[in-house]
Write an enzyme that holds these catalytic residues in place. Structure first.
Site, PDB file in Angstrom:
ATOM      1  N   TYR A   1       7.910   3.867  -8.082  1.00 12.98           N
ATOM      2  CA  TYR A   1       7.200   4.511  -6.979  1.00 12.98           C
ATOM      3  C   TYR A   1       7.621   3.900  -5.642  1.00 12.98           C
ATOM      4  O   TYR A   1       7.934   4.620  -4.685  1.00 12.98           O
ATOM      5  CB  TYR A   1       5.690   4.350  -7.193  1.00 12.98           C
TER       6      TYR A   1
ATOM      7  N   THR B   1      -7.717  10.636  -2.899  1.00 16.32           N
ATOM      8  CA  THR B   1      -7.065  11.787  -3.508  1.00 16.32           C
ATOM      9  C   THR B   1      -7.704  12.028  -4.878  1.00 16.32           C
ATOM     10  O   THR B   1      -8.468  11.180  -5.366  1.00 16.32           O
ATOM     11  CB  THR B   1      -5.566  11.520  -3.674  1.00 16.32           C
TER      12      THR B   1
END
Length: 255
Positions: free
Chosen positions: A161, A196
């Site tokens: 990531y 989120t």
């Protein structure tokens, strides 16, 4: 660039999370908004909610991206704004208990987060470059990419990531320089810990703990705050070639 009813925007990963907030904010400002997402149900629902258009797109596949742009441009015309929010965040260490990091997971993360951003940005820029300027400065378009504070403060298990988001950071200035003669600006936002769907699904005490790590304000970021930053970038023509950390001054610990 002033957002009007003639402004056309495309948001990748626009079905939910940061992308969903951006799609809603740009539509509320008057823009015609198209959404790229792999989640057909959520993507179409968001498009219906904001009066926009949806295309099922795998951003890591340039042919899929091209078809998506073809669909949205047929509905709305050439986009002036592209916001890249599509991304994945698998967790895996460089090695664990003598087993190396799965190279397929690493490659997929790079494929979606970095190559996907490149695919959408390059194809959008090609279209934008053929249009008439929309400002006195000669501006034709704005591209906003999404990195992460993991690009700078990658934690344990964030190898793929962090590498993918570091690539997005690294593309920002050269992409802006590539496109300066075309009147296309390029900016990147590196968000911190935002509420989120992935984070919202965690136990409340975990969410509270994450929020408490942020110096000020000591809470999770609201996707609407991310969307507000995108809108400001679109409307402020001097913002170009830079990465904005939107993180409440947090610097992540190793774990």
């Amino acid at each position: 660039m002033h957002i009007t009813e003639n402004t056309v925007a495309v948001v990748t990963g626009g079905a939910s999370g940061l992308g969903g907030a951006v799609a809603q904010a740009l539509a509320a400002a008057g823009a015609k908004v198209g959404i790229f997402d792999l989640n057909e149900g959520a993507g179409q629902a968001m498009a219906d909610k904001i009066g926009g258009t949806f295309a099922k797109v795998d951003v890591s596949d340039p042919a899929s991206v091209a078809e998506g742009f073809k669909t949205l441009r047929a509905a709305h015309g050439q986009e002036h704004v592209l916001v890249n929010c599509a991304g994945i965040a698998p967790a895996s260490k460089t090695q664990s208990k003598g087993e190396p990091h799965d190279p397929a997971i690493f490659a997929k993360t790079i494929g979606v987060n970095l190559i996907g951003t490149f695919n959408c940005a390059s194809q959008a820029a090609a279209g934008m470059s053929q249009t008439d300027p929309v400002t006195d400065d000669g501006e034709r378009g704005v591209i906003v990419n999404t990195a992460s504070i993991a690009a700078f403060d990658g934690q344990v298990g964030q190898l793929a990531y962090a590498a993918s988001k570091g690539g997005v950071v690294g593309m920002t200035l050269p992409m802006a320089r590539d496109l300066m003669r075309d009147g296309i600006r390029v900016m990147t936002i590196a968000p911190g810990i935002f509420k989120t769907p992935m984070v919202a699904g965690l136990p409340q005490e975990v969410q509270d703990s994450l929020g408490a790590q942020v110096p000020f304000p000591s809470r999770l970021g609201d996707p609407a705050e991310y969307a507000a930053t995108v809108r400001h970038i679109v409307e402020n023509s001097m913002l170009n070639g830079e990465v904005i950390r939107l993180d409440g001054a947090i610097r992540m610990a190793p774990r």
